[in-house]
Design a protein around this motif. Structure first.
Motif, PDB file in Angstrom:
ATOM      1  N   GLY A 283      21.298  96.423  34.988  1.00 21.19           N
ATOM      2  CA  GLY A 283      20.968  97.745  35.534  1.00 21.19           C
ATOM      3  C   GLY A 283      22.202  98.570  35.851  1.00 21.19           C
ATOM      4  O   GLY A 283      22.244  99.266  36.864  1.00 21.19           O
ATOM      5  N   THR A 284      23.183  98.550  34.966  1.00 22.42           N
ATOM      6  CA  THR A 284      24.472  99.204  35.279  1.00 22.42           C
ATOM      7  C   THR A 284      24.347 100.723  35.420  1.00 22.42           C
ATOM      8  O   THR A 284      25.144 101.345  36.117  1.00 22.42           O
ATOM      9  CB  THR A 284      25.528  98.891  34.200  1.00 22.42           C
TER      10      THR A 284
ATOM     11  N   ASP B 208      11.437  99.327  32.416  1.00 25.83           N
ATOM     12  CA  ASP B 208      12.139 100.604  32.218  1.00 25.83           C
ATOM     13  C   ASP B 208      11.242 101.691  31.668  1.00 25.83           C
ATOM     14  O   ASP B 208      11.504 102.873  31.854  1.00 25.83           O
ATOM     15  CB  ASP B 208      13.211 100.436  31.131  1.00 25.83           C
TER      16      ASP B 208
ATOM     17  N   GLY C 296      21.003  89.995  25.787  1.00 26.60           N
ATOM     18  CA  GLY C 296      20.201  90.932  24.990  1.00 26.60           C
ATOM     19  C   GLY C 296      18.718  90.646  25.168  1.00 26.60           C
ATOM     20  O   GLY C 296      18.321  89.556  25.581  1.00 26.60           O
TER      21      GLY C 296
ATOM     22  N   GLN D 242      17.359  83.669  32.588  1.00 23.64           N
ATOM     23  CA  GLN D 242      18.291  83.947  31.500  1.00 23.64           C
ATOM     24  C   GLN D 242      19.672  83.930  32.164  1.00 23.64           C
ATOM     25  O   GLN D 242      20.013  84.851  32.906  1.00 23.64           O
ATOM     26  CB  GLN D 242      18.005  85.323  30.890  1.00 23.64           C
TER      27      GLN D 242
ATOM     28  N   ALA E  10      16.129  90.418  33.569  1.00 23.46           N
ATOM     29  CA  ALA E  10      17.420  89.779  33.861  1.00 23.46           C
ATOM     30  C   ALA E  10      18.621  90.685  33.594  1.00 23.46           C
ATOM     31  O   ALA E  10      19.760  90.252  33.732  1.00 23.46           O
ATOM     32  CB  ALA E  10      17.552  88.494  33.032  1.00 23.46           C
ATOM     33  N   GLY E  11      18.359  91.951  33.231  1.00 23.25           N
ATOM     34  CA  GLY E  11      19.475  92.866  32.924  1.00 23.25           C
ATOM     35  C   GLY E  11      20.252  93.255  34.178  1.00 23.25           C
ATOM     36  O   GLY E  11      19.817  93.010  35.308  1.00 23.25           O
TER      37      GLY E  11
ATOM     38  N   GLU F 149      14.546  96.774  38.619  1.00 27.19           N
ATOM     39  CA  GLU F 149      13.095  96.755  38.448  1.00 27.19           C
ATOM     40  C   GLU F 149      12.351  96.940  39.766  1.00 27.19           C
ATOM     41  O   GLU F 149      11.140  97.097  39.788  1.00 27.19           O
ATOM     42  CB  GLU F 149      12.667  95.440  37.776  1.00 27.19           C
TER      43      GLU F 149
HETATM   44  P1  UTP Z   1      18.086  97.505  29.507  1.00 29.73           P
HETATM   45  O1  UTP Z   1      19.185  97.316  28.547  1.00 29.73           O
HETATM   46  O2  UTP Z   1      17.499  98.851  29.651  1.00 29.73           O
HETATM   47  O3  UTP Z   1      18.474  97.036  30.980  1.00 29.73           O
HETATM   48  O4  UTP Z   1      16.967  96.436  29.192  1.00 29.73           O
HETATM   49  P2  UTP Z   1      19.855  96.764  31.636  1.00 29.73           P
HETATM   50  O5  UTP Z   1      20.798  96.108  30.690  1.00 29.73           O
HETATM   51  O6  UTP Z   1      19.512  96.040  32.893  1.00 29.73           O
HETATM   52  O7  UTP Z   1      20.318  98.241  32.036  1.00 29.73           O
HETATM   53  P3  UTP Z   1      21.720  98.994  31.896  1.00 29.73           P
HETATM   54  O8  UTP Z   1      21.778  99.486  30.480  1.00 29.73           O
HETATM   55  O9  UTP Z   1      22.818  98.037  32.262  1.00 29.73           O
HETATM   56  O10 UTP Z   1      21.585 100.121  32.892  1.00 29.73           O
HETATM   57  C1  UTP Z   1      15.555  96.672  29.310  1.00 29.73           C
HETATM   58  C2  UTP Z   1      14.878  95.542  30.085  1.00 29.73           C
HETATM   59  O11 UTP Z   1      15.242  94.286  29.528  1.00 29.73           O
HETATM   60  C3  UTP Z   1      15.836  93.436  30.507  1.00 29.73           C
HETATM   61  C4  UTP Z   1      16.307  94.361  31.635  1.00 29.73           C
HETATM   62  O12 UTP Z   1      16.260  93.695  32.894  1.00 29.73           O
HETATM   63  C5  UTP Z   1      15.309  95.512  31.566  1.00 29.73           C
HETATM   64  O13 UTP Z   1      14.151  95.249  32.345  1.00 29.73           O
HETATM   65  N1  UTP Z   1      16.925  92.651  29.891  1.00 29.73           N
HETATM   66  C6  UTP Z   1      17.861  93.269  29.121  1.00 29.73           C
HETATM   67  C7  UTP Z   1      16.986  91.288  30.117  1.00 29.73           C
HETATM   68  O14 UTP Z   1      16.130  90.714  30.809  1.00 29.73           O
HETATM   69  N2  UTP Z   1      18.015  90.577  29.555  1.00 29.73           N
HETATM   70  C8  UTP Z   1      18.974  91.157  28.778  1.00 29.73           C
HETATM   71  O15 UTP Z   1      19.876  90.446  28.298  1.00 29.73           O
HETATM   72  C9  UTP Z   1      18.878  92.539  28.561  1.00 29.73           C
END
Ligand code: UTP
Length: 297
Positions: free
Chosen positions: A23-24, A141, A118, A113, A20-21, A36
């Motif tokens: 991926g910035t 990742d 986080g 989420q 759910a991140g 992903e």
């Molecule tokens: P990362 O912190 O590396 O992913 O989390 P991000 O936040 O998507 O990437 P940046 O830093 O902005 O580039 C590692 C994994 O945890 C998931 C992300 O999707 C990734 O697969 N994650 C992270 C969540 O599902 N929820 C969150 O709140 C944070």
């Protein structure tokens, strides 16, 4: 732990994939496409970790998704038109690859989420689906290129030790502030007994240079600690902080796994993983080798 403590050795059947991140670090590539889904060689990151989990005996797959992530569930679905076309063209190898990326009926579970608060919060979102049994967590990742999958190696250690097992690797001292770092009680070179965990410590106060990578086997007790929604490093709800609270109450080990680790959450690690995985693919390895040589000159 008292002699009457539970064995913490129930089989690991379920795995959580937090996706759910935002991926910035890959913007603008990830504006509309989930990070992903970025490919390493011929398959997306999420498929690499799905295959690793399946190899380790995982039977049920739990995705914690968010907005604009629908492509992830589509990827693992039955694609009748595509399969029919490949079949009619006699492309049987490709058809087999497509079928191998399907998750069978009743084995894929999705939860959302709403905000990326986080990793700890993402895992908590799957608590009701996981219930009262141990589970694995795989972050797309982190890829490990190894003869035996990283999670399989961890399950082997879990079958001996029970409790919680996390995959660990040595990092340069100046990099401790990027990772979850172990405080070590004992270390036999492969299996590390853990007495504490610290999220992103500065190098001068880091208890070691052994860092956590995105592979975990955890007991369900961790959900109780996550449900306090305490924020830690970076203002996020950290999985590391909740895991640290289990230490001393149940077995907790790190595994120095065999294999090469790639941090595909950033662009250089992602490119390196693409090179390494392509060089292991018989179909294209010679051409890739030539390309690398051309650029090296
Ligand atoms: P990362 O912190 O590396 O992913 O989390 P991000 O936040 O998507 O990437 P940046 O830093 O902005 O580039 C590692 C994994 O945890 C998931 C992300 O999707 C990734 O697969 N994650 C992270 C969540 O599902 N929820 C969150 O709140 C944070």
């Amino acid at each position: 732990m008292s002699p009457n403590s539970p064995s913490y050795k129930k089989p690991i059947r379920k795995a959580i994939f937090p996706v759910a991140g935002l991926g910035t670090r890959f913007l603008p590539a990830t504006k509309a496409m989930p990070k992903e889904m970025l490919p390493i060689n011929d398959r997306p990151l999420i498929q690499h970790v799905f295959e690793e989990a399946r190899e380790a005996g995982i039977e049920e797959f739990f995705f914690v998704t968010g907005r604009h992530k629908e492509m992830l569930e589509e990827h693992f679905d039955f694609q009748p038109e595509l399969e029919a076309t490949l079949q009619s063209r006699g492309k049987n190898d490709m058809l087999a690859k497509v079928r191998d990326s399907e998750i069978p009926a009743g084995k894929l579970f999705l939860t959302r989420q709403p905000k990326p608060l986080g990793l700890g919060h993402a895992i908590w979102c799957a608590a009701k689906l996981i219930g009262n049994e141990p589970f694995a967590v795989l972050l797309p990742d982190d890829l490990v290129l190894a003869e035996q999958g990283c999670l399989t190696q961890m399950v082997n250690l879990y079958n001996e030790q029970g409790g919680n097992v996390i995959a660990v690797r040595d990092v340069p001292k100046e990099d401790t502030k990027k990772y979850g770092i172990l405080d070590i009680e004992s270390d036999d070179g492969s299996c590390v007994k853990i007495k504490g965990l610290v999220e992103k410590p500065e190098p001068d106060i880091a208890p070691s240079t052994l860092s956590i990578i995105g592979r975990y086997i955890l007991q369900p007790d961790v959900f109780k600690h996550l449900s306090n929604f305490e924020t830690g490093a970076g203002g996020e709800i950290q999985l590391t902080d909740a895991m640290a609270k289990l230490i001393g109450t149940q077995p907790f080990h790190g595994l120095r796994f065999n294999g090469n680790h790639f941090d595909c959450g950033g662009r250089t690690g992602f490119i390196e993983a693409n090179i390494a995985f392509s060089l292991c693919d018989k179909e294209i390895s010679d051409s890739v080798q030539k390309i690398i040589q051309n650029y090296a000159n």
